[in-house]
Design a protein around this motif. Sequence first.
Motif, PDB file in Angstrom:
ATOM      1  N   GLY A   1       0.713  -1.042   0.012  1.00  0.00           N
ATOM      2  CA  GLY A   1      -0.060   0.020  -0.096  1.00  0.00           C
ATOM      3  C   GLY A   1       0.709   1.103   0.100  1.00  0.00           C
ATOM      4  O   GLY A   1       0.446   2.290  -0.676  1.00  0.00           O
ATOM      5  N   VAL A   2       1.929   1.193   0.869  1.00  0.00           N
ATOM      6  CA  VAL A   2       2.860   2.319   0.824  1.00  0.00           C
ATOM      7  C   VAL A   2       3.676   2.564  -0.433  1.00  0.00           C
ATOM      8  O   VAL A   2       3.635   3.777  -1.066  1.00  0.00           O
ATOM      9  CB  VAL A   2       3.824   2.274   1.886  1.00  0.00           C
ATOM     10  N   ILE A   3       4.209   1.388  -1.302  1.00  0.00           N
ATOM     11  CA  ILE A   3       4.709   1.458  -2.591  1.00  0.00           C
ATOM     12  C   ILE A   3       3.751   2.045  -3.636  1.00  0.00           C
ATOM     13  O   ILE A   3       3.865   2.811  -4.325  1.00  0.00           O
ATOM     14  CB  ILE A   3       5.146   0.277  -2.835  1.00  0.00           C
ATOM     15  N   GLY A   4       2.565   1.667  -3.553  1.00  0.00           N
ATOM     16  CA  GLY A   4       1.550   1.989  -4.568  1.00  0.00           C
ATOM     17  C   GLY A   4       1.132   3.584  -4.181  1.00  0.00           C
ATOM     18  O   GLY A   4       1.074   4.213  -5.340  1.00  0.00           O
ATOM     19  N   GLY A   5       1.064   3.940  -3.197  1.00  0.00           N
ATOM     20  CA  GLY A   5       0.737   5.461  -2.742  1.00  0.00           C
ATOM     21  C   GLY A   5       1.942   6.104  -3.228  1.00  0.00           C
ATOM     22  O   GLY A   5       1.765   7.244  -3.931  1.00  0.00           O
ATOM     23  N   ARG A   6       3.175   5.888  -3.020  1.00  0.00           N
ATOM     24  CA  ARG A   6       4.373   6.573  -3.368  1.00  0.00           C
ATOM     25  C   ARG A   6       4.487   6.501  -5.120  1.00  0.00           C
ATOM     26  O   ARG A   6       4.889   7.814  -5.605  1.00  0.00           O
ATOM     27  CB  ARG A   6       5.598   5.982  -2.880  1.00  0.00           C
ATOM     28  N   LEU A   7       4.176   5.538  -5.623  1.00  0.00           N
ATOM     29  CA  LEU A   7       4.061   5.506  -7.175  1.00  0.00           C
ATOM     30  C   LEU A   7       2.929   6.600  -7.798  1.00  0.00           C
ATOM     31  O   LEU A   7       3.489   7.307  -8.615  1.00  0.00           O
ATOM     32  CB  LEU A   7       3.530   4.305  -7.658  1.00  0.00           C
ATOM     33  N   VAL A   8       1.892   6.551  -7.046  1.00  0.00           N
ATOM     34  CA  VAL A   8       0.848   7.607  -7.474  1.00  0.00           C
ATOM     35  C   VAL A   8       1.396   9.001  -7.014  1.00  0.00           C
ATOM     36  O   VAL A   8       1.374   9.900  -7.906  1.00  0.00           O
ATOM     37  CB  VAL A   8      -0.411   7.405  -6.566  1.00  0.00           C
TER      38      VAL A   8
END
Length: 581
Positions: A58-65
């Motif tokens: 979830g953190v990785i996805g958020g950073r990608l966004v």
Amino acid sequence: MSFLSRIMLLKSQAHFATGSDRAAGGKTVAIKGTGKRKSELARKRVGLMIAGFVVAYGVIGGRLVQYGYAHPETVSSIMPADRLMASRPDILDRNGEVLATDIRTVSLFAEPHKIVDPDEAVEKLATVLTDIDIKGTYKKLSSNSRFQWLRRQLTPKQQSQILALGIPGIGFRPEKRRFYPGGTTASHIVGYVNIDNRGMAGMERYIDSQGLADLTALGMTTDTPLEPVRLSIDLRVQNIVHDVVVDAVKKFEALGAGAVVLDVHTGEVLGMVSVPDFDPNNPAASAEEGWLNRMSNGTFEMGSTFKSFTLAMGLDSGKVKLSDTFDARYPIRIGRYTIKDFHGKNRILSVPEIFQYSSNIGTAKIADTVGTEGHKAFLERMGLTTRMQTELPEVATPSQPREWKKINSITISFGHGVSTTPLQTAVAGVALMNGGKLIQPTFLTRTREQADQVAQQVLRPSTSDDMRYLFAVNGIKGSGKKARVEGFNVGGKTGTADKVVNGRYVSDKNFNAFLAAFPIDNPQYVVLTVIDEPRTDKGNGAALAGNSAAPMVADIIRRSAAILGVEPKFGEDGSALLVSY
């Protein structure tokens, strides 16, 4: 049973399943076995792991966004293209033809910390970039740095081939490359840029000096197209001048040659060439002598073309008139020096004859009439002994004697003892033709009104009239006959100067020039040609200006006069038409 024994018994009953129930105070106590306890612990651990993975992804996805919406500078360790390579303005000729422009390209870089196998990467790159430095590239790829340039400004084909290699840690960076469509045609005027698109010579360097370099250094430029810079050059005339100069070097096996065409009313340079030259698209490939702009950055003794200024000085001083005569029968001896004529007439000569026969003796006597101090002041007034002011950065400072003595004035009167640039000589020649106005040359467009604001009146208009007459006479009867072009009334003056070798003048190495104006009855343009050490067909190096520099002027005028808007005139009154059936 002791208290300690009872506690140990209860603990053992809690950890081991017996398969039976025991009544205690009316209640049933369930004894759990070891297997069931382990299962519950395992389920809790799996749950914790799943929760941890969900949070991490979830953190990785958020950073990608977040990165997707961030400015490129936030997410890149490499400077953005706009900052690395800001746009330069296009350079155009006076008619809007492109002389220099930016084109988009890519450069190859590596991130060594991502390179898996440097040896393999180098081997693959060498299949596309055959001239790559193997050892140097390996050293870059095996370093601990995070960024290394491998090759700047690739072709699209090279980019495609390297992409197909699939080397990890290799990437491409968009850049700009300066492109010169005309190649060598106007190289010394336009100049060139370095690998980082910074002006190094010519008008490219001038543009940077006007503030572009400072803005780029401060990061205040972008890739937004800038307003083009329009030069005074006419590309059609420039191409003609280039052809004529290149042909002359080949024909006479000369060390070099050059020519310039100037507008007598505005001081605009319509065309200027120095050969050897270079290709600004690849300046490093040229020999060192190709970088020298002989016309503005080389100083030479201009020979008998200086007689034009000596006679103008005498006439403008009022001490000499066209009707005056001077005794040219005997050489002039000053100390250990003897001044004599190359083709002496051994008689008394009028002022027009002194000019027509290029008499050293007669010219020296005119200079002596004015005096040494007056001579020095006149050449300075004509801009021949001080550094010329123009946009082109490559401008040399003339040389002159530290102390002017009578012998200096005598030799300088016919072009020996002062070295100046050919362009300065042409500019001073413009003042002889346009009514006496000295106009510093420009490589940018300039109107006649703007030229009048910067012009300096250095001669009386009557002196200019007299000089036009002398140029016309010499064009018809004198050494300028081979510069004549039917219908365009070319007048001018030759200059054949012996070169200095090991501190002494030698007669078999010449620097030749021809200063011309046309149409001489109402001059619109001045043309100056020079040729360094021309050889005759016999190979003795003794070719005269009338046979080498003058024909160059004729070729330039014949091909460019119509382009410049000069109408030919035929017949005695200029009203006849040349008709071919």
